[in-house]
Design a protein around this motif. Structure first.
Motif, PDB file in Angstrom:
ATOM      1  N   ILE A 104       4.532   6.023  -6.556  1.00  0.00           N
ATOM      2  CA  ILE A 104       3.751   5.026  -7.302  1.00  0.00           C
ATOM      3  C   ILE A 104       4.380   4.794  -8.675  1.00  0.00           C
ATOM      4  O   ILE A 104       4.527   3.649  -9.117  1.00  0.00           O
ATOM      5  CB  ILE A 104       2.269   5.453  -7.396  1.00  0.00           C
ATOM      6  N   ALA A 105       4.779   5.869  -9.339  1.00  0.00           N
ATOM      7  CA  ALA A 105       5.425   5.735 -10.660  1.00  0.00           C
ATOM      8  C   ALA A 105       6.716   4.934 -10.561  1.00  0.00           C
ATOM      9  O   ALA A 105       7.030   4.138 -11.457  1.00  0.00           O
ATOM     10  CB  ALA A 105       5.690   7.115 -11.257  1.00  0.00           C
ATOM     11  N   TRP A 106       7.480   5.119  -9.467  1.00  0.00           N
ATOM     12  CA  TRP A 106       8.720   4.357  -9.271  1.00  0.00           C
ATOM     13  C   TRP A 106       8.404   2.864  -9.205  1.00  0.00           C
ATOM     14  O   TRP A 106       9.074   2.044  -9.843  1.00  0.00           O
ATOM     15  CB  TRP A 106       9.427   4.831  -7.993  1.00  0.00           C
ATOM     16  N   ASP A 166      -7.169  14.331   2.786  1.00  0.00           N
ATOM     17  CA  ASP A 166      -7.527  13.495   1.635  1.00  0.00           C
ATOM     18  C   ASP A 166      -6.624  12.271   1.480  1.00  0.00           C
ATOM     19  O   ASP A 166      -6.500  11.719   0.399  1.00  0.00           O
ATOM     20  CB  ASP A 166      -7.502  14.323   0.351  1.00  0.00           C
ATOM     21  N   LEU A 167      -6.010  11.831   2.569  1.00  0.00           N
ATOM     22  CA  LEU A 167      -5.080  10.709   2.477  1.00  0.00           C
ATOM     23  C   LEU A 167      -5.814   9.369   2.500  1.00  0.00           C
ATOM     24  O   LEU A 167      -6.755   9.185   3.273  1.00  0.00           O
ATOM     25  CB  LEU A 167      -4.069  10.756   3.621  1.00  0.00           C
ATOM     26  N   GLU A 168      -5.369   8.485   1.644  1.00  0.00           N
ATOM     27  CA  GLU A 168      -5.833   7.098   1.619  1.00  0.00           C
ATOM     28  C   GLU A 168      -4.723   6.272   1.004  1.00  0.00           C
ATOM     29  O   GLU A 168      -3.780   6.798   0.425  1.00  0.00           O
ATOM     30  CB  GLU A 168      -7.135   6.957   0.823  1.00  0.00           C
ATOM     31  N   PHE A 169      -4.841   4.976   1.156  1.00  0.00           N
ATOM     32  CA  PHE A 169      -3.836   4.069   0.605  1.00  0.00           C
ATOM     33  C   PHE A 169      -4.339   3.458  -0.692  1.00  0.00           C
ATOM     34  O   PHE A 169      -5.497   3.043  -0.789  1.00  0.00           O
ATOM     35  CB  PHE A 169      -3.519   2.941   1.588  1.00  0.00           C
ATOM     36  N   ALA A 170      -3.452   3.372  -1.673  1.00  0.00           N
ATOM     37  CA  ALA A 170      -3.699   2.656  -2.919  1.00  0.00           C
ATOM     38  C   ALA A 170      -2.933   1.344  -2.840  1.00  0.00           C
ATOM     39  O   ALA A 170      -1.836   1.291  -2.267  1.00  0.00           O
ATOM     40  CB  ALA A 170      -3.223   3.472  -4.118  1.00  0.00           C
ATOM     41  N   VAL A 171      -3.489   0.289  -3.417  1.00  0.00           N
ATOM     42  CA  VAL A 171      -2.852  -1.027  -3.405  1.00  0.00           C
ATOM     43  C   VAL A 171      -2.178  -1.261  -4.752  1.00  0.00           C
ATOM     44  O   VAL A 171      -2.797  -1.083  -5.802  1.00  0.00           O
ATOM     45  CB  VAL A 171      -3.877  -2.146  -3.108  1.00  0.00           C
ATOM     46  N   LEU A 172      -0.913  -1.666  -4.689  1.00  0.00           N
ATOM     47  CA  LEU A 172      -0.159  -2.031  -5.878  1.00  0.00           C
ATOM     48  C   LEU A 172       0.178  -3.513  -5.783  1.00  0.00           C
ATOM     49  O   LEU A 172       0.440  -4.033  -4.694  1.00  0.00           O
ATOM     50  CB  LEU A 172       1.147  -1.224  -5.990  1.00  0.00           C
ATOM     51  N   THR A 173       0.182  -4.179  -6.931  1.00  0.00           N
ATOM     52  CA  THR A 173       0.490  -5.611  -6.969  1.00  0.00           C
ATOM     53  C   THR A 173       1.467  -5.905  -8.111  1.00  0.00           C
ATOM     54  O   THR A 173       1.552  -5.154  -9.081  1.00  0.00           O
ATOM     55  CB  THR A 173      -0.777  -6.459  -7.186  1.00  0.00           C
ATOM     56  N   THR A 223       0.856  -1.179   0.000  1.00  0.00           N
ATOM     57  CA  THR A 223       0.000   0.000   0.000  1.00  0.00           C
ATOM     58  C   THR A 223       0.896   1.234   0.000  1.00  0.00           C
ATOM     59  O   THR A 223       1.962   1.254   0.636  1.00  0.00           O
ATOM     60  CB  THR A 223      -0.931   0.041   1.232  1.00  0.00           C
ATOM     61  N   VAL A 224       0.475   2.236  -0.759  1.00  0.00           N
ATOM     62  CA  VAL A 224       1.191   3.501  -0.868  1.00  0.00           C
ATOM     63  C   VAL A 224       0.150   4.611  -0.733  1.00  0.00           C
ATOM     64  O   VAL A 224      -0.964   4.487  -1.261  1.00  0.00           O
ATOM     65  CB  VAL A 224       1.916   3.613  -2.234  1.00  0.00           C
ATOM     66  N   GLU A 232       5.712   1.398 -10.405  1.00  0.00           N
ATOM     67  CA  GLU A 232       5.196   0.969 -11.710  1.00  0.00           C
ATOM     68  C   GLU A 232       6.341   0.662 -12.674  1.00  0.00           C
ATOM     69  O   GLU A 232       6.256  -0.297 -13.455  1.00  0.00           O
ATOM     70  CB  GLU A 232       4.262   2.035 -12.288  1.00  0.00           C
ATOM     71  N   ARG A 233       7.415   1.424 -12.613  1.00  0.00           N
ATOM     72  CA  ARG A 233       8.573   1.142 -13.470  1.00  0.00           C
ATOM     73  C   ARG A 233       9.247  -0.172 -13.102  1.00  0.00           C
ATOM     74  O   ARG A 233      10.028  -0.720 -13.874  1.00  0.00           O
ATOM     75  CB  ARG A 233       9.586   2.299 -13.397  1.00  0.00           C
ATOM     76  N   ARG A 234       8.936  -0.719 -11.941  1.00  0.00           N
ATOM     77  CA  ARG A 234       9.481  -1.995 -11.499  1.00  0.00           C
ATOM     78  C   ARG A 234       8.460  -3.121 -11.601  1.00  0.00           C
ATOM     79  O   ARG A 234       8.610  -4.162 -10.983  1.00  0.00           O
ATOM     80  CB  ARG A 234      10.022  -1.858 -10.078  1.00  0.00           C
ATOM     81  N   GLY A 235       7.398  -2.895 -12.379  1.00  0.00           N
ATOM     82  CA  GLY A 235       6.441  -3.959 -12.672  1.00  0.00           C
ATOM     83  C   GLY A 235       5.204  -3.998 -11.805  1.00  0.00           C
ATOM     84  O   GLY A 235       4.364  -4.891 -11.973  1.00  0.00           O
ATOM     85  N   TYR A 236       5.043  -3.067 -10.882  1.00  0.00           N
ATOM     86  CA  TYR A 236       3.855  -3.030 -10.030  1.00  0.00           C
ATOM     87  C   TYR A 236       2.746  -2.259 -10.738  1.00  0.00           C
ATOM     88  O   TYR A 236       3.012  -1.404 -11.585  1.00  0.00           O
ATOM     89  CB  TYR A 236       4.177  -2.387  -8.674  1.00  0.00           C
ATOM     90  N   ALA A 237       1.511  -2.576 -10.382  1.00  0.00           N
ATOM     91  CA  ALA A 237       0.364  -1.889 -10.974  1.00  0.00           C
ATOM     92  C   ALA A 237      -0.673  -1.605  -9.897  1.00  0.00           C
ATOM     93  O   ALA A 237      -0.883  -2.417  -8.986  1.00  0.00           O
ATOM     94  CB  ALA A 237      -0.256  -2.759 -12.074  1.00  0.00           C
ATOM     95  N   LEU A 238      -1.302  -0.453 -10.029  1.00  0.00           N
ATOM     96  CA  LEU A 238      -2.437  -0.149  -9.156  1.00  0.00           C
ATOM     97  C   LEU A 238      -3.544  -1.137  -9.479  1.00  0.00           C
ATOM     98  O   LEU A 238      -3.850  -1.364 -10.650  1.00  0.00           O
ATOM     99  CB  LEU A 238      -2.919   1.286  -9.391  1.00  0.00           C
ATOM    100  N   ASN A 239      -4.144  -1.732  -8.462  1.00  0.00           N
ATOM    101  CA  ASN A 239      -5.199  -2.718  -8.737  1.00  0.00           C
ATOM    102  C   ASN A 239      -6.592  -2.155  -8.507  1.00  0.00           C
ATOM    103  O   ASN A 239      -7.576  -2.890  -8.595  1.00  0.00           O
ATOM    104  CB  ASN A 239      -4.978  -3.997  -7.932  1.00  0.00           C
ATOM    105  N   GLY A 240      -6.710  -0.877  -8.201  1.00  0.00           N
ATOM    106  CA  GLY A 240      -8.011  -0.245  -8.007  1.00  0.00           C
ATOM    107  C   GLY A 240      -8.503  -0.257  -6.570  1.00  0.00           C
ATOM    108  O   GLY A 240      -9.445   0.452  -6.228  1.00  0.00           O
ATOM    109  N   GLU A 241      -7.878  -1.071  -5.717  1.00  0.00           N
ATOM    110  CA  GLU A 241      -8.292  -1.119  -4.310  1.00  0.00           C
ATOM    111  C   GLU A 241      -7.758   0.094  -3.568  1.00  0.00           C
ATOM    112  O   GLU A 241      -6.646   0.553  -3.828  1.00  0.00           O
ATOM    113  CB  GLU A 241      -7.751  -2.378  -3.626  1.00  0.00           C
ATOM    114  N   ARG A 242      -8.556   0.593  -2.657  1.00  0.00           N
ATOM    115  CA  ARG A 242      -8.161   1.700  -1.782  1.00  0.00           C
ATOM    116  C   ARG A 242      -8.519   1.322  -0.357  1.00  0.00           C
ATOM    117  O   ARG A 242      -9.456   0.567  -0.117  1.00  0.00           O
ATOM    118  CB  ARG A 242      -8.893   3.000  -2.146  1.00  0.00           C
ATOM    119  N   SER A 243      -7.777   1.857   0.594  1.00  0.00           N
ATOM    120  CA  SER A 243      -8.122   1.665   2.001  1.00  0.00           C
ATOM    121  C   SER A 243      -7.905   3.001   2.714  1.00  0.00           C
ATOM    122  O   SER A 243      -7.054   3.798   2.317  1.00  0.00           O
ATOM    123  CB  SER A 243      -7.303   0.538   2.633  1.00  0.00           C
TER     124      SER A 243
END
Length: 188
Positions: A146-148, A177-184, A137-138, A150-161
């Motif tokens: 997040i872009a860093w 306005d802070l929340e976590f995005a999930v990358l996989t 989570t980021v 993504e350059r290493r093969g991670y992708a946002l999966n649409g989940e938020r917490s």
């Protein structure tokens, strides 16, 4: 590359990173490293600072010790010439491993240490648990981070917490306005 048992230490050539699993005597140094990478003016020396988003602490000795002692987790330590330069948490969660508590000494950020530690963490999650995926989570407004990933093969999966507003163990939010995005990332 693999991480040896808690007492073990993988050897490395001078100037190269060596990896090992943290133990309880490492906790004070790990807390200091994590805090330096994310909080306060010292963190501004690197690009991972959260100082404009969050005040207060990033972690505490109890939280780090809990990760070190949890049988489902490990805290991977990276050292160069015997000096602690980076760490990250890996937690076994069934089919996937969770990646967190990632910190690189601010003066070394941007020099490839983070890429090496992330690659070692991915390899260790596969070796140790047979993990098929890494998740993390980021904070969603951390677009550069997040872009860093993504350059290493991670992708946002649409989940938020939600961000744990009101729990000072995670810091003092400077915005609402802070929340976590999930990358996989699938692991081979």
């Amino acid at each position: 590359m693999h991480v040896d048992d808690v007492q073990g230490h993988e050897t490395a050539a001078p100037g190269r990173l060596s990896f090992r699993t943290a133990s309880s005597p490492d906790v004070p140094a790990l807390v200091a490293l994590i805090e330096s990478a994310y909080r306060g003016d010292a963190s501004r020396a690197g690009w991972t600072t959260e100082a404009d988003l969050l005040g207060g602490q990033r972690t505490d000795p109890e939280g780090v010790l809990q990760v070190v002692e949890d049988p489902r987790s490990l805290l991977l330590v990276a050292e160069r010439d015997g000096e602690l330069v980076s760490c990250c948490q890996l937690e076994h969660r069934g089919e996937y491993a969770y990646f967190g508590m990632f910190a690189v000494r601010p003066a070394l950020q941007g020099g490839g240490v983070g890429r090496q530690v992330l690659a070692a963490a991915e390899a260790e999650a596969v070796r140790r648990w047979g993990a098929r995926e890494m998740r993390m989570t980021v904070i969603s407004v951390r677009e550069e981070l997040i872009a860093w990933y993504e350059r290493r093969g991670y992708a946002l999966n649409g989940e938020r917490s939600p961000f744990p507003y009101g729990d000072e163990r995670f810091g003092l939010p400077q915005r609402d306005d802070l929340e976590f995005a999930v990358l996989t990332k699938p692991l081979d």
